[in-house]
Motif scaffolding. Structure first.
Motif, PDB file in Angstrom:
ATOM      1  N   ILE A   1       0.659  -1.218  -0.072  1.00  0.00           N
ATOM      2  CA  ILE A   1      -0.023   0.160  -0.007  1.00  0.00           C
ATOM      3  C   ILE A   1       0.877   1.114  -0.024  1.00  0.00           C
ATOM      4  O   ILE A   1       0.632   2.208  -0.892  1.00  0.00           O
ATOM      5  CB  ILE A   1      -1.038  -0.091   1.333  1.00  0.00           C
ATOM      6  N   ALA A   2       1.803   1.257   0.697  1.00  0.00           N
ATOM      7  CA  ALA A   2       2.953   2.314   1.046  1.00  0.00           C
ATOM      8  C   ALA A   2       3.537   2.748  -0.493  1.00  0.00           C
ATOM      9  O   ALA A   2       3.545   3.935  -1.121  1.00  0.00           O
ATOM     10  CB  ALA A   2       3.713   2.271   1.747  1.00  0.00           C
ATOM     11  N   LEU A   3       4.075   1.580  -1.276  1.00  0.00           N
ATOM     12  CA  LEU A   3       4.481   1.815  -2.468  1.00  0.00           C
ATOM     13  C   LEU A   3       3.435   2.151  -3.394  1.00  0.00           C
ATOM     14  O   LEU A   3       3.790   3.103  -4.485  1.00  0.00           O
ATOM     15  CB  LEU A   3       5.053   0.273  -2.795  1.00  0.00           C
ATOM     16  N   LEU A   4       2.441   1.620  -3.549  1.00  0.00           N
ATOM     17  CA  LEU A   4       1.411   2.013  -4.466  1.00  0.00           C
ATOM     18  C   LEU A   4       0.756   3.494  -4.282  1.00  0.00           C
ATOM     19  O   LEU A   4       0.859   4.201  -5.269  1.00  0.00           O
ATOM     20  CB  LEU A   4       0.023   1.160  -4.237  1.00  0.00           C
TER      21      LEU A   4
ATOM     22  N   ARG B   1      -6.910   6.059 -12.028  1.00  0.00           N
ATOM     23  CA  ARG B   1      -7.821   5.090 -11.355  1.00  0.00           C
ATOM     24  C   ARG B   1      -7.736   3.651 -11.739  1.00  0.00           C
ATOM     25  O   ARG B   1      -7.767   2.960 -10.998  1.00  0.00           O
ATOM     26  CB  ARG B   1      -9.119   5.574 -11.908  1.00  0.00           C
ATOM     27  N   GLN B   2      -7.464   3.366 -13.277  1.00  0.00           N
ATOM     28  CA  GLN B   2      -7.398   2.048 -13.393  1.00  0.00           C
ATOM     29  C   GLN B   2      -6.040   1.439 -12.892  1.00  0.00           C
ATOM     30  O   GLN B   2      -6.133   0.067 -12.498  1.00  0.00           O
ATOM     31  CB  GLN B   2      -7.332   2.021 -14.944  1.00  0.00           C
ATOM     32  N   MET B   3      -5.111   2.140 -12.777  1.00  0.00           N
ATOM     33  CA  MET B   3      -3.708   1.900 -12.205  1.00  0.00           C
ATOM     34  C   MET B   3      -4.017   1.498 -10.693  1.00  0.00           C
ATOM     35  O   MET B   3      -3.708   0.543 -10.265  1.00  0.00           O
ATOM     36  CB  MET B   3      -2.473   2.787 -12.410  1.00  0.00           C
ATOM     37  N   VAL B   4      -4.667   2.185  -9.966  1.00  0.00           N
ATOM     38  CA  VAL B   4      -5.223   2.203  -8.567  1.00  0.00           C
ATOM     39  C   VAL B   4      -6.049   0.945  -8.654  1.00  0.00           C
ATOM     40  O   VAL B   4      -5.677   0.193  -7.294  1.00  0.00           O
ATOM     41  CB  VAL B   4      -5.484   3.391  -7.939  1.00  0.00           C
ATOM     42  N   LEU B   5      -7.012   0.879  -9.296  1.00  0.00           N
ATOM     43  CA  LEU B   5      -7.890  -0.308  -9.091  1.00  0.00           C
ATOM     44  C   LEU B   5      -7.305  -2.015  -9.275  1.00  0.00           C
ATOM     45  O   LEU B   5      -7.128  -2.599  -8.524  1.00  0.00           O
ATOM     46  CB  LEU B   5      -9.033  -0.230 -10.203  1.00  0.00           C
ATOM     47  N   TRP B   6      -6.501  -2.068 -10.531  1.00  0.00           N
ATOM     48  CA  TRP B   6      -5.866  -3.360 -10.831  1.00  0.00           C
ATOM     49  C   TRP B   6      -4.458  -3.401  -9.939  1.00  0.00           C
ATOM     50  O   TRP B   6      -4.076  -4.573  -9.419  1.00  0.00           O
ATOM     51  CB  TRP B   6      -5.504  -3.373 -12.059  1.00  0.00           C
TER      52      TRP B   6
ATOM     53  N   LEU C   1      -3.907  -7.326  -3.149  1.00  0.00           N
ATOM     54  CA  LEU C   1      -4.454  -8.151  -2.382  1.00  0.00           C
ATOM     55  C   LEU C   1      -4.413  -9.553  -2.670  1.00  0.00           C
ATOM     56  O   LEU C   1      -4.212 -10.528  -1.683  1.00  0.00           O
ATOM     57  CB  LEU C   1      -5.973  -8.093  -2.407  1.00  0.00           C
ATOM     58  N   VAL C   2      -4.285 -10.062  -3.996  1.00  0.00           N
ATOM     59  CA  VAL C   2      -3.791 -11.513  -4.379  1.00  0.00           C
ATOM     60  C   VAL C   2      -2.665 -11.679  -3.978  1.00  0.00           C
ATOM     61  O   VAL C   2      -2.351 -12.769  -3.362  1.00  0.00           O
ATOM     62  CB  VAL C   2      -4.072 -11.513  -5.982  1.00  0.00           C
ATOM     63  N   MET C   3      -1.485 -10.774  -4.230  1.00  0.00           N
ATOM     64  CA  MET C   3      -0.192 -11.133  -3.854  1.00  0.00           C
ATOM     65  C   MET C   3      -0.189 -11.149  -2.351  1.00  0.00           C
ATOM     66  O   MET C   3       0.758 -11.972  -1.801  1.00  0.00           O
ATOM     67  CB  MET C   3       0.874  -9.978  -4.331  1.00  0.00           C
ATOM     68  N   ALA C   4      -0.921 -10.561  -1.567  1.00  0.00           N
ATOM     69  CA  ALA C   4      -0.807 -10.586  -0.115  1.00  0.00           C
ATOM     70  C   ALA C   4      -1.211 -12.111   0.324  1.00  0.00           C
ATOM     71  O   ALA C   4      -0.710 -12.519   1.280  1.00  0.00           O
ATOM     72  CB  ALA C   4      -1.824  -9.667   0.453  1.00  0.00           C
TER      73      ALA C   4
END
Length: 394
Positions: free
Chosen positions: A29-32, A102-107, A113-116
């Motif tokens: 999340i911090a990196l994003l 928006r698309q970048m944040v969404l995907w 989440l998947v990688m977590a």
């Protein structure tokens, strides 16, 4: 229940995997957020730096003069068209930029989440690999007891914290094995060194003070023989307590119903002397795994206690079922808060439990033998006075 309390109830492996997944999620999340902020700032700077060129006056031909014609009032001039075009381009660029973000944040969030979850699964696997030596040490520690103290963990691998922990545990087992061996040797030696002088003393008294004796020495001889007999009983009780504390050497199947019948028959004369009636009832045979000699001493101590601390004309009931033995008597009332003292060595409740009969070791020896057989020995006040002592086998 608070989240902290709920988390503390999870296994260590699950907590470690959750910590790895949570750390991955927080750093992601911090990196994003960092990437989104820099991307928005960078695209804004690039958009501001774009220059629009509409032509150069020095490179164009001089306009030719033509007759002036009246212009239509609704026709837009080129300058106005250029301004509108620039505004349209800026709005388009801004819309594209917002949509891309928006698309970048969404995907990116979906991927994060998947990688977590993947990180949590990998963390679970890594935690299992890392804790495998701890699990093997725990299993080995459960197997090691007084009878197999020679076993060691013998952990192999690199010289890390877990390896040093296993070596420390093995060193502790070495010290325990030496201590138990020393205790076994002491019990074996004490059994001979303490009982032999007493037997010699008793023989000397019986031979040296044999009849005929003056009347004044008869009572002295009887007192000395009684003291000698009590000393032998005390030593035998202490040695039996030490043996039961040491645990079982070679357990076998023991018919406790037959043992109970034998013990009640042996104590019949003592019960008759106290005016106590002993009743034995066994609905089903009770067969347990243990030491026949120790179990016989256990029942003897419990039933003898019930006979000795009873009222004249009282009753002792011995009942056996599938897993328990219950011995109740009709003695004086015993306060519930004083019952734990009965299982302590050399402890008596009051003057009724005098030192002239017994040494206060009966129930403490019984409790030690029960613990050696993984059984529970408990007592509670009887409904009509006395005690109800229950021996429950697993």
């Amino acid at each position: 229940m608070t989240p902290r309390a709920l988390l503390s109830r999870l296994p260590f492996r699950a907590r470690l995997a959750a910590a790895i997944a949570g750390l991955f999620l927080l750093t992601g999340i911090a990196l994003l957020a960092f990437v989104v902020i820099l991307a928005r700032y960078g695209t804004a700077q690039q958009a501001d730096g774009i220059s629009v060129t509409y032509g150069d006056a020095s490179t164009t031909r001089a306009p030719t003069f033509e007759p002036v014609r009246p212009t239509r009032p609704d026709r837009t001039s080129p300058a106005v068209d250029d301004v509108a075009m620039i505004e349209k381009i800026e709005k388009t660029v801004q819309a594209v930029q917002d949509t891309a973000l928006r698309q970048m944040v969404l995907w990116s969030g979906v991927g994060l989440l998947v990688m977590a979850q993947v990180a949590g699964l990998i963390g679970w696997w890594l935690a299992g690999r890392a804790l495998r030596p701890v699990a093997s040490m725990t299993e080995a520690a459960r197997r090691i007891s007084e009878q197999n103290l020679h076993q060691r963990l013998s952990l192999t691998g690199s010289d890390d914290e877990l390896h040093r922990l296993a070596d420390t545990f093995d060193s502790m087992l070495d010290r325990l094995e030496r201590a138990f061996e020393s205790q076994r040797r002491f019990v074996a030696n004490a059994s001979h060194e303490l009982k032999t002088p007493l037997a010699a003393q008793r023989t000397t008294l019986q031979v040296g003070l044999a009849d005929p004796l003056p009347a004044s020495l008869v009572d002295v001889r009887e007192d000395l023989l009684t003291t000698n007999h009590e000393a032998e009983q005390l030593i035998n009780a202490l040695l039996l307590l030490a043996r039961s504390d040491r645990g079982l050497d070679e357990p076998e199947n023991v018919d406790l119903t037959a043992v109970a019948r034998l013990v009640t028959a042996e104590l019949f004369s003592q019960a008759s002397a106290h005016g106590v009636h002993v009743d034995l009832s066994a609905d089903t045979p009770l067969v347990v795994r243990g030491d026949a000699v120790l179990l016989r001493h256990l029942l003897t101590n419990v039933i003898r206690n019930a006979i000795q601390y009873n009222r004249p004309g009282g009753d002792v009931r011995v009942q056996l079922d599938i897993t328990t033995v219950t011995v109740t008597n009709t003695g004086s009332r015993v306060p519930a808060e004083r019952i734990p003292d009965l299982f302590e060595p050399f402890r008596r409740l009051d003057a009724d439990r005098t030192a002239t009969t017994g040494h206060g070791l009966g129930l403490s020896i019984a409790a030690s033998i029960a613990e050696a057989h993984h059984a529970a020995l408990t007592a509670q006040p009887g409904p009509e006075g006395g005690l109800a002592v229950t021996l429950c086998f697993p």
